[in-house]
Design an enzyme around this catalytic site. Structure first.
Site, short mmCIF file in Angstrom:
data_model
loop_
_atom_site.label_atom_id
_atom_site.label_comp_id
_atom_site.label_asym_id
_atom_site.label_seq_id
_atom_site.Cartn_x
_atom_site.Cartn_y
_atom_site.Cartn_z
N HIS A 1 44.35 41.23 -20.19
CA HIS A 1 43.20 41.27 -19.30
C HIS A 1 43.03 42.67 -18.71
CE1 HIS A 1 44.80 37.06 -19.27
NE2 HIS A 1 43.56 36.87 -19.69
N ASP B 1 50.36 38.50 -22.45
CA ASP B 1 49.34 37.51 -22.77
C ASP B 1 48.44 37.92 -23.93
OD1 ASP B 1 48.46 39.45 -21.04
OD2 ASP B 1 47.83 38.06 -19.46
N ASP C 1 48.55 44.43 -20.60
CA ASP C 1 48.20 43.02 -20.35
C ASP C 1 46.86 42.76 -21.05
OD1 ASP C 1 48.76 40.70 -17.97
OD2 ASP C 1 46.68 40.86 -18.65
N HIS D 1 45.26 42.83 -11.10
CA HIS D 1 43.85 42.48 -10.83
C HIS D 1 43.46 42.68 -9.36
CE1 HIS D 1 43.14 40.94 -14.78
NE2 HIS D 1 44.00 39.95 -14.67
ZN LIG Z 1 46.70 38.96 -18.06
#
Ligand SMILES: [Zn+2]
Length: 368
Positions: A181, A267, A179, A142
């Site tokens: 996200h 996740d 992931d 991120h």
């Molecule tokens: Zn994540």
């Protein structure tokens, strides 16, 4: 055939500040008994513990790596940001971005996390190891060049990729981020670079809430080298494998990279507290098998993974064990104790068909 496992006990000493889950403690938010961000050391430490207990670590080449040095970090991050980070870290810690608290020495711990990715990627590209896994903590995907966010303090994989390019070890690199996200940091670093393919398969409108749309395709000469695969909540094992088969794998094959790099978060797992997807340990095993086979076909097996998210302390170790079994070809297993339960909780055929139609539409949009 050898698989590297890059880790360092100090990675587990990065401290996540006074949060209760995602929320800063204060007002009506009561501190948790075992406080801190969801990005706690435990998921990662327990993965390392599990591979030691089963003996899988004996089938891996386990080692640490030096901290990424200032020149490496500056290939991605502006010097003003690095100066700020170092100053606040030396002064006892603080927070520079969004949900990225760190303590005294946080700068060095983040540089170590990036260094583990650099070490793993370099060992594969020099041919010392066939493939390698970096247990990098804090995570990196991120982090924007000048704005840490989402538990990520430095852009670990981007730093490693830019370092490999600067050292002449590779030019064309494919990054697949599964992931749950969006890999917004990796996307931002390479959005104008036609030599780095970035693919992110993620739950739509999760984190960040306003990035990850399919129409962000790359800029200028890099048009087409950024691929976002946003999935509605509830996608499970079959949807993830279909996203790989329909979009990610053909896109990587067509790109002809010299190495495949995975931003590997766990996740998307059914039990994860920060998402609403239904993947299982077997999903991560099958996806790993797919990218390993593809790497064998197109880039002499060169495959590197960096650990990103994954917040179930109980389940992440079993997902990671499955991935490392596949990467190494080891016969040492850690059977998923929740396999039967999670198989029963998969979407029904009708829901899978809805996800399948969405993926077919996306593949058409991307011209794959
Ligand atoms: Zn994540």
């Amino acid at each position: 055939m050898s698989t590297g496992f890059f880790w360092d006990e100090r990675s587990f000493w990065h401290s996540g500040g006074n949060y209760a889950g995602n929320l800063p403690v204060g007002g009506l938010v009561q501190p948790l008994a075992a406080g801190g961000l969801p990005e706690s050391p435990e998921t990662k430490r327990r993965l390392k513990n599990l591979i030691d207990v089963t003996g899988l670590s004996k089938d891996l080449v386990t080692r640490s790596a030096p901290e990424a040095d200032r020149d490496m970090l500056a290939r991605v991050h502006p010097t003003a940001f690095l100066d700020d980070f170092k100053r606040v870290s030396d002064a006892g810690g603080g927070e520079l971005g969004l949900r990225t608290p760190f303590g005294q020495g946080g700068y060095e711990l983040a540089a170590l996390s990036a260094g583990l990715s650099v070490g793993a990627m370099r060992a594969v590209l020099t041919g010392e190891l066939t493939n390698a896994y970096a247990l990098s903590r804090p995570p990196g995907h991120h982090c924007l060049p000048d704005f840490p966010n989402g538990f990520c303090l430095l852009a670990n994989l981007a730093i490693a990729i830019r370092t490999m390019q600067a050292e002449g070890l590779a030019r064309r690199i494919a990054v697949l981020d599964w992931d749950v996200h969006h890999g917004n940091g990796t996307e931002a670093v390479f959005i104008e670079d036609p030599n780095v393919l970035t693919i992110s398969i993620h739950q739509e409108r999760n984190y960040p809430i306003d990035t990850g749309d399919a129409d962000v395709r790359g800029i200028g000469a890099a048009e087409g080298t950024n691929i976002n695969v946003p999935l509605a909540p509830g996608g499970g094992h079959r949807t993830y494998l279909e996203a790989m088969e329909r979009i990610a794998l053909p896109a990587i094959r067509a790109f002809e990279p010299e190495i495949i790099v995975i931003a590997n978060g766990y996740d998307a797992a059914l039990i994860d507290p920060l998402s609403c997807m239904l993947a299982t340990a077997d999903t991560f095993r099958q996806m790993t098998k797919m990218v390993k086979d593809l790497a064998g076909d197109i880039c002499n097996g060169r495959l590197m993974m960096a650990h990103e998210g994954g917040y179930s302390e109980v389940y992440v170790p079993f997902c990671g064990h499955a991935v490392l079994e596949e990467m190494s070809g080891s016969k040492i297993t850690a059977p998923d104790p929740l396999a039967e339960t999670f198989a029963a909780r998969q979407p029904n055929a009708k829901m899978d068909a809805v996800f399948s139609a969405h993926l077919a539409e996306l593949a058409g949009y991307f011209g794959i």
